[in-house]
Design an enzyme around this catalytic site. Sequence first.
Site, mmCIF file in Angstrom:
data_model
loop_
_atom_site.group_PDB
_atom_site.id
_atom_site.type_symbol
_atom_site.label_atom_id
_atom_site.label_comp_id
_atom_site.label_asym_id
_atom_site.label_seq_id
_atom_site.Cartn_x
_atom_site.Cartn_y
_atom_site.Cartn_z
ATOM 1 N N MET A 255 9.455 24.352 0.305
ATOM 2 C CA MET A 255 8.665 23.417 -0.483
ATOM 3 C C MET A 255 9.520 22.670 -1.502
ATOM 4 O O MET A 255 9.343 21.463 -1.716
ATOM 5 C CB MET A 255 7.535 24.148 -1.211
ATOM 6 N N LYS B 203 0.836 -1.196 0.000
ATOM 7 C CA LYS B 203 0.000 0.000 0.000
ATOM 8 C C LYS B 203 0.872 1.247 0.000
ATOM 9 O O LYS B 203 2.072 1.179 0.291
ATOM 10 C CB LYS B 203 -0.931 0.009 1.217
ATOM 11 N N ARG C 55 -10.334 -0.161 15.337
ATOM 12 C CA ARG C 55 -10.537 0.393 14.000
ATOM 13 C C ARG C 55 -11.531 -0.487 13.256
ATOM 14 O O ARG C 55 -12.545 -0.887 13.809
ATOM 15 C CB ARG C 55 -9.209 0.477 13.245
ATOM 16 N N TYR D 152 13.543 31.327 4.891
ATOM 17 C CA TYR D 152 12.308 31.924 5.398
ATOM 18 C C TYR D 152 12.413 32.251 6.889
ATOM 19 O O TYR D 152 13.001 31.496 7.666
ATOM 20 C CB TYR D 152 11.127 30.966 5.203
#
Length: 574
Positions: A514, A238, A332, A465
Site C-alpha cells: 500500500m 476531468k 452509454r 508479502y
Amino acid sequence: MNVGSEKQYGGLDRFGIIAAILVIAIHTFPLLSISEWADFTLRQTIARVAVPFFFMCTGFFFMQKLGSDRNRNASMLKQFLWKGGKLYLLSILLYLPVNVYEGYFTDGFTLLTAVKDLLFNGTFYHLWYFPSIMLGVCISTFLYTRLSTWNTFWVTLLLYGIGLLGDSYFGLVHFTLVTVLSFVLSVLAMKAIQRFRGGKPDQTGRAWADIHLPHLQHNVREIQQVLPKDCAMMAVVKAQAYGHGGWQIARFLNKLGIDHFAVATIDEGIELRKQGVKGEILVLGYTDERRIRQIARFKLTQTVVDDEYAQTLNGYNVKIPVHIKIDTGMGRLGESWEYTEKIAAMYRYKHLQVCGTFTHMSVADSLEASDIAYTKNQIDRFQKVIDQLKEKGINPQKLHVQSSYGVLNYGELQCDYARMGIALYGMLSKQGDKVKTSIDLRPVLSLKARVVQVKQVEKGAPVGYGRAHIAQKDSKIAIVSIGYADGVPRMLSQVGATCLIRGKRRPIIGFVCMDQLIVDISDMEEVQRGEVVTFIGRDQEEEITAEEMAQSCKTITNELVSRLGERVKRVYHD
C-alpha cells in the site's frame, strides 16, 4: 511552483515571520529616535501590509476547503469559530490585568460597551483582530457559498469601500500610499516565492509527480496545428486533469487562450470555477436535477442525456446552458440517434439554452478495418441527425465528435470543438498505438519517489508479502516510499517491471504494498537513503513512459495516471 493538492507554503511561513515583526514595529516606534520620517515610512506605510497579509492567509486556507456540501461547510465554520474563540478568550484573560490598570472597567464601562467590544472592537484594543477575523470569515463564507465568485468579489469590494469611510486609514495621501505599496509588495513577494520555489520538490517528500508545463504548452501548439480551421480545443480536465491537477492545468491553459473545458462531474466544474477558471465548462456526466441551481450559479454547462432528463431539468424553471448528447453507437449516455423526434424535442424546452450537440466514438483509437467502418457509421448517424434537425428549423449549435484519437485518426472531420484528453498530456492510451496523424507529443508528468532504506538480503530469504520473492543469491534491496495507495498498481508486482535509479533500470520485486515497494539494487553499491527513484519519466539516458508502465499493469495510461493518489504531491515546473 508547487500548487498541487498537497501544497508547500514555506514562502508564506517565512513572510509570516517578517509580518509579525512588522506588527511589533507598528506599536513600538522603532525608528523614531533616528528619524521621524523613517519611522512614519516604516510604521504607517511599509508595515501596514502585515495585518492584511494575515487576513488574506486566513481566508485563503479556510475558503479553499469549502465545497458544495452545506453541512460540511457549516461544520468547518463552527470548528474555525471554536478554535478562534478559545484563542480570543485566552487573550482576554491575559490582557485583563492591563484592562484593569488602564481603567477599562471604570471609565464609562457598561454592559452594552462590553458586548460591543467583545463582538467588534476587542476587549483590549490590540485584540480587535480576533472578532474581526471571525466575523470576516462568517461573512465571506456566507457570500462565497451563495454567490458566484465574481458576485462575491463585487460585494466584498463594496464592503471594503464602506470600511474606508471609517477609521481604517487617515488622509487620502496616506491611504493611497498604503494601498499602492501593499499591492506592489504583494506582487513582488509572490513573484519571489514562485521564482525560488518553482521546480524544486520538497526534499522531505516521499512521492511526487513533476508536472512540466512547457511540455503542456508544446502539446497544445502541436494539436492546434492539426485541428481543422475554426475548430477550437475543448480541454478535458476531468479526474484532476488525468492526475495532473485539475484547476492548476485549467488555469495554465486559460493563459494559453484555451477557454473551453470538459469535466465529468458538477463538483469538478465547481472546483474549477472557485479557482478562477474562465470560459465554458461542460459537465459530460449526469448531474442530479436537484443541483440545477448550482449549475446556474457557477455558470456550468450541463450535458442533457435524454428527453426525459431534459423535461425534468426544464421543470425547475431555472435557465441553464446545455449540450445535447446523442448516442450513435457507444451505448452509454445520450438519446439514441434513432429517436429523432425525442432529440428534436430536447431543443424546444424554454429553460434549456442549447449551446452544442455532440456524440462519442467508441473505437476511434483502432485502425482495424471493422473498427474504422463502425466509426464512420457513427459519424454518418450523427450527421444524419444533425441534417434532420436543420430540416426542422432547429439549430444544433456547436458540434463536437472527436476526442484525442478522433483528432489523430479522423482529422478531416469539420467540427466546432475537439475534446482533447489523453493526448493533451503527451500520451496515448496504449504502447504501440498507431495513428494516422503523427504529432510530437511530450509527456507532461513524471512520477518519482525516494529510497527510504537500503538493506542486505541473504540467499534464500523471502522479501515482502506472501514471500512472493525469494532471493536467489546474497542481494541488496531498496525500500521505496510509494505504493498502490499512491497510484502504483499492485498489478505491477511480479511482472518484470522496472524503475530508474541513477539512470539505470532496476527490477521491482515482490508485491507492491500500500505504501512501499521493493527494488533489487544488488549491483549498485552507491545507492543511499533519499535517492530519487523514477517510475514514469526520464533519468539520464533511460526513460520509462506511462504507456510502458500501463502495459505492464495490463491497463491503459488513462486509468494509470488518473488514479494517482492525493498523497502524491504535484510539483509544477514552468
